[in-house]
Design a protein around this motif. Structure first.
Motif, PDB file in Angstrom:
ATOM      1  N   THR A 111       0.823  -1.203   0.000  1.00 23.66           N
ATOM      2  CA  THR A 111       0.000   0.000   0.000  1.00 23.66           C
ATOM      3  C   THR A 111       0.862   1.260   0.000  1.00 23.66           C
ATOM      4  O   THR A 111       1.835   1.349   0.744  1.00 23.66           O
ATOM      5  N   ALA A 112       0.468   2.218  -0.816  1.00 18.47           N
ATOM      6  CA  ALA A 112       1.083   3.545  -0.811  1.00 18.47           C
ATOM      7  C   ALA A 112       0.051   4.549  -0.332  1.00 18.47           C
ATOM      8  O   ALA A 112      -1.142   4.423  -0.632  1.00 18.47           O
ATOM      9  N   VAL A 113       0.516   5.538   0.420  1.00 17.59           N
ATOM     10  CA  VAL A 113      -0.343   6.587   0.961  1.00 17.59           C
ATOM     11  C   VAL A 113       0.078   7.917   0.349  1.00 17.59           C
ATOM     12  O   VAL A 113       1.261   8.268   0.349  1.00 17.59           O
ATOM     13  N   ILE A 114      -0.902   8.635  -0.188  1.00 19.22           N
ATOM     14  CA  ILE A 114      -0.675   9.956  -0.758  1.00 19.22           C
ATOM     15  C   ILE A 114      -1.771  10.874  -0.241  1.00 19.22           C
ATOM     16  O   ILE A 114      -2.747  10.400   0.358  1.00 19.22           O
ATOM     17  N   GLY A 115      -1.629  12.176  -0.462  1.00 12.57           N
ATOM     18  CA  GLY A 115      -2.683  13.066   0.000  1.00 12.57           C
ATOM     19  C   GLY A 115      -2.555  14.469  -0.543  1.00 12.57           C
ATOM     20  O   GLY A 115      -1.471  14.910  -0.928  1.00 12.57           O
ATOM     21  N   ALA A 116      -3.675  15.151  -0.568  1.00 15.07           N
ATOM     22  CA  ALA A 116      -3.738  16.526  -1.036  1.00 15.07           C
ATOM     23  C   ALA A 116      -4.571  17.340  -0.053  1.00 15.07           C
ATOM     24  O   ALA A 116      -5.526  16.834   0.533  1.00 15.07           O
ATOM     25  N   SER A 117      -4.168  18.584   0.100  1.00 12.10           N
ATOM     26  CA  SER A 117      -4.860  19.474   1.029  1.00 12.10           C
ATOM     27  C   SER A 117      -4.699  20.909   0.560  1.00 12.10           C
ATOM     28  O   SER A 117      -3.669  21.258  -0.024  1.00 12.10           O
ATOM     29  N   PRO A 118      -5.691  21.767   0.832  1.00  9.97           N
ATOM     30  CA  PRO A 118      -5.540  23.168   0.475  1.00  9.97           C
ATOM     31  C   PRO A 118      -4.506  23.898   1.345  1.00  9.97           C
ATOM     32  O   PRO A 118      -4.103  25.010   1.034  1.00  9.97           O
ATOM     33  N   SER A 119      -4.056  23.239   2.400  1.00  8.00           N
ATOM     34  CA  SER A 119      -3.039  23.844   3.273  1.00  8.00           C
ATOM     35  C   SER A 119      -1.664  23.800   2.611  1.00  8.00           C
ATOM     36  O   SER A 119      -1.499  23.247   1.528  1.00  8.00           O
ATOM     37  N   ASP A 120      -0.676  24.332   3.279  1.00  9.16           N
ATOM     38  CA  ASP A 120       0.691  24.309   2.770  1.00  9.16           C
ATOM     39  C   ASP A 120       1.399  22.986   3.041  1.00  9.16           C
ATOM     40  O   ASP A 120       2.554  22.826   2.656  1.00  9.16           O
ATOM     41  N   ASP A 143       7.187   3.355   2.460  1.00 11.74           N
ATOM     42  CA  ASP A 143       7.654   4.634   2.997  1.00 11.74           C
ATOM     43  C   ASP A 143       7.401   5.787   2.034  1.00 11.74           C
ATOM     44  O   ASP A 143       7.380   6.929   2.437  1.00 11.74           O
ATOM     45  N   THR A 144       7.221   5.476   0.775  1.00 10.25           N
ATOM     46  CA  THR A 144       7.025   6.513  -0.235  1.00 10.25           C
ATOM     47  C   THR A 144       5.655   7.167  -0.069  1.00 10.25           C
ATOM     48  O   THR A 144       4.729   6.574   0.456  1.00 10.25           O
ATOM     49  N   GLY A 145       5.556   8.387  -0.512  1.00 15.19           N
ATOM     50  CA  GLY A 145       4.280   9.093  -0.457  1.00 15.19           C
ATOM     51  C   GLY A 145       4.386  10.394  -1.225  1.00 15.19           C
ATOM     52  O   GLY A 145       5.471  10.793  -1.659  1.00 15.19           O
ATOM     53  N   VAL A 146       3.264  11.050  -1.386  1.00 15.26           N
ATOM     54  CA  VAL A 146       3.219  12.327  -2.074  1.00 15.26           C
ATOM     55  C   VAL A 146       2.291  13.240  -1.288  1.00 15.26           C
ATOM     56  O   VAL A 146       1.171  12.851  -0.963  1.00 15.26           O
ATOM     57  N   ALA A 147       2.773  14.438  -0.989  1.00 16.40           N
ATOM     58  CA  ALA A 147       1.966  15.441  -0.297  1.00 16.40           C
ATOM     59  C   ALA A 147       1.758  16.613  -1.252  1.00 16.40           C
ATOM     60  O   ALA A 147       2.720  17.271  -1.654  1.00 16.40           O
ATOM     61  N   VAL A 148       0.506  16.847  -1.612  1.00 16.34           N
ATOM     62  CA  VAL A 148       0.180  17.923  -2.550  1.00 16.34           C
ATOM     63  C   VAL A 148      -0.417  19.089  -1.772  1.00 16.34           C
ATOM     64  O   VAL A 148      -1.560  19.026  -1.327  1.00 16.34           O
ATOM     65  N   PRO A 149       0.377  20.157  -1.590  1.00 17.97           N
ATOM     66  CA  PRO A 149      -0.142  21.343  -0.901  1.00 17.97           C
ATOM     67  C   PRO A 149      -0.950  22.224  -1.854  1.00 17.97           C
ATOM     68  O   PRO A 149      -0.882  22.054  -3.079  1.00 17.97           O
ATOM     69  N   ARG A 150      -1.730  23.129  -1.288  1.00 16.77           N
ATOM     70  CA  ARG A 150      -2.530  24.078  -2.080  1.00 16.77           C
ATOM     71  C   ARG A 150      -3.246  23.352  -3.225  1.00 16.77           C
ATOM     72  O   ARG A 150      -3.168  23.734  -4.393  1.00 16.77           O
ATOM     73  N   SER A 151      -3.924  22.288  -2.836  1.00 11.23           N
ATOM     74  CA  SER A 151      -4.517  21.370  -3.819  1.00 11.23           C
ATOM     75  C   SER A 151      -5.563  22.021  -4.713  1.00 11.23           C
ATOM     76  O   SER A 151      -5.784  21.556  -5.826  1.00 11.23           O
ATOM     77  N   ASP A 152      -6.180  23.096  -4.250  1.00 12.90           N
ATOM     78  CA  ASP A 152      -7.184  23.757  -5.078  1.00 12.90           C
ATOM     79  C   ASP A 152      -6.567  24.419  -6.307  1.00 12.90           C
ATOM     80  O   ASP A 152      -7.274  24.772  -7.255  1.00 12.90           O
ATOM     81  N   GLU A 172       7.229   8.509  -9.373  1.00 14.47           N
ATOM     82  CA  GLU A 172       8.167   7.688  -8.600  1.00 14.47           C
ATOM     83  C   GLU A 172       7.430   6.859  -7.549  1.00 14.47           C
ATOM     84  O   GLU A 172       7.762   5.688  -7.327  1.00 14.47           O
ATOM     85  N   ALA A 173       6.423   7.450  -6.921  1.00 16.47           N
ATOM     86  CA  ALA A 173       5.641   6.705  -5.923  1.00 16.47           C
ATOM     87  C   ALA A 173       4.889   5.553  -6.585  1.00 16.47           C
ATOM     88  O   ALA A 173       4.837   4.441  -6.043  1.00 16.47           O
ATOM     89  N   VAL A 174       4.295   5.795  -7.744  1.00 11.66           N
ATOM     90  CA  VAL A 174       3.585   4.742  -8.484  1.00 11.66           C
ATOM     91  C   VAL A 174       4.567   3.641  -8.894  1.00 11.66           C
ATOM     92  O   VAL A 174       4.268   2.448  -8.754  1.00 11.66           O
ATOM     93  N   TRP A 175       5.733   4.022  -9.386  1.00 13.09           N
ATOM     94  CA  TRP A 175       6.733   3.030  -9.779  1.00 13.09           C
ATOM     95  C   TRP A 175       7.155   2.198  -8.575  1.00 13.09           C
ATOM     96  O   TRP A 175       7.241   0.962  -8.660  1.00 13.09           O
ATOM     97  N   THR A 176       7.410   2.837  -7.438  1.00  8.57           N
ATOM     98  CA  THR A 176       7.797   2.116  -6.222  1.00  8.57           C
ATOM     99  C   THR A 176       6.708   1.139  -5.815  1.00  8.57           C
ATOM    100  O   THR A 176       6.983  -0.011  -5.465  1.00  8.57           O
ATOM    101  N   LEU A 177       5.461   1.568  -5.879  1.00  6.98           N
ATOM    102  CA  LEU A 177       4.335   0.701  -5.509  1.00  6.98           C
ATOM    103  C   LEU A 177       4.236  -0.499  -6.443  1.00  6.98           C
ATOM    104  O   LEU A 177       4.131  -1.641  -5.987  1.00  6.98           O
ATOM    105  N   THR A 178       4.295  -0.269  -7.731  1.00  5.90           N
ATOM    106  CA  THR A 178       4.086  -1.376  -8.670  1.00  5.90           C
ATOM    107  C   THR A 178       5.263  -2.341  -8.696  1.00  5.90           C
ATOM    108  O   THR A 178       5.091  -3.517  -9.006  1.00  5.90           O
ATOM    109  N   THR A 179       6.450  -1.867  -8.368  1.00  6.26           N
ATOM    110  CA  THR A 179       7.596  -2.783  -8.315  1.00  6.26           C
ATOM    111  C   THR A 179       7.667  -3.521  -6.982  1.00  6.26           C
ATOM    112  O   THR A 179       8.365  -4.527  -6.881  1.00  6.26           O
ATOM    113  N   ALA A 180       6.927  -3.040  -5.983  1.00 11.00           N
ATOM    114  CA  ALA A 180       6.933  -3.689  -4.668  1.00 11.00           C
ATOM    115  C   ALA A 180       5.811  -4.714  -4.508  1.00 11.00           C
ATOM    116  O   ALA A 180       5.739  -5.389  -3.482  1.00 11.00           O
ATOM    117  N   MET A 181       4.940  -4.836  -5.508  1.00 11.12           N
ATOM    118  CA  MET A 181       3.832  -5.784  -5.404  1.00 11.12           C
ATOM    119  C   MET A 181       4.373  -7.194  -5.218  1.00 11.12           C
ATOM    120  O   MET A 181       5.391  -7.556  -5.804  1.00 11.12           O
TER     121      MET A 181
END
Length: 191
Positions: A111-120, A143-152, A172-181
């Motif tokens: 499992t990979a965890v990513i997220g977006a928020s209108p915050s910084d 351990d990989t993830g993506v944090a998308v600030p100011r998502s709006d 890179e996160a998608v590649w890490t996930l698919t190679t770790a399956m």
């Protein structure tokens, strides 16, 4: 229905129709190798509150969710941040998915965890909370993830991340996930 293939299942923690976390999952899905496939699970709103009285015979929406998770080779979950943590509906769904402990659909699931928020901060606190919850449920959380600030402001008209560096980070996160399956390649219908 589409074709049945090994796939990555995307789960958005947002119920909002114009969710930037769902947009982030779509952007991630576009980066998954077509030979693997990607499916966006969109039934979060149908999951009833977790109730141990119904654990032995869970409701149909819970069975469908567990089947979707079990049938995927890997998961990518995008979470918004509500009051410094994950949304209640997402946590509730994970509580259902984590049962029975040790033999649930989440056990050992890459499992990979990513997220977006209108915050910084791009939902970093929520991502940390989600990782802890998934690890407690027995998932293999990367351990990989993506944090998308100011998502709006983060997506262009085509739904791609406007920031080239974030787009590369997501790739890179998608590649890490698919190679770790794992060898237990799941099968699911790719729509």
């Amino acid at each position: 229905m589409g074709t049945t293939t090994a796939c990555v299942l995307g789960i958005s923690g947002s119920l909002r129709s114009a969710s930037t976390n769902t947009a982030l999952l779509r952007a991630a899905g576009a980066l998954v190798d077509p030979a693997i496939g990607f499916r966006l699970w969109d039934e979060l709103a149908t999951i009833p509150p977790f109730d141990e009285d119904h654990e032995a015979e869970p409701p149909d929406p819970v069975l469908r969710m567990r089947e979707a998770i079990d049938g995927a080779a890997a998961l990518v979950i995008a979470t918004p941040e509500y009051n410094g943590s994950i949304p209640g509906q997402l946590k509730n769904a994970l509580d259902w998915a984590s049962r029975p402990y040790g033999d649930s659909a989440l056990t050992g699931k890459t499992t990979a965890v990513i997220g977006a928020s209108p915050s910084d901060y791009g939902a970093t606190w929520a991502q940390d909370a989600l990782r802890r919850s998934l690890e407690a449920a027995g998932a293999h959380v990367l351990d990989t993830g993506v944090a998308v600030p100011r998502s709006d402001e983060a997506f262009d008209a085509d739904g791609r991340l406007a920031d080239a560096a974030l787009h590369i980070e997501l790739g890179e996160a998608v590649w890490t996930l698919t190679t770790a399956m794992t060898e237990k390649e799941g099968l699911c219908d790719v729509r």
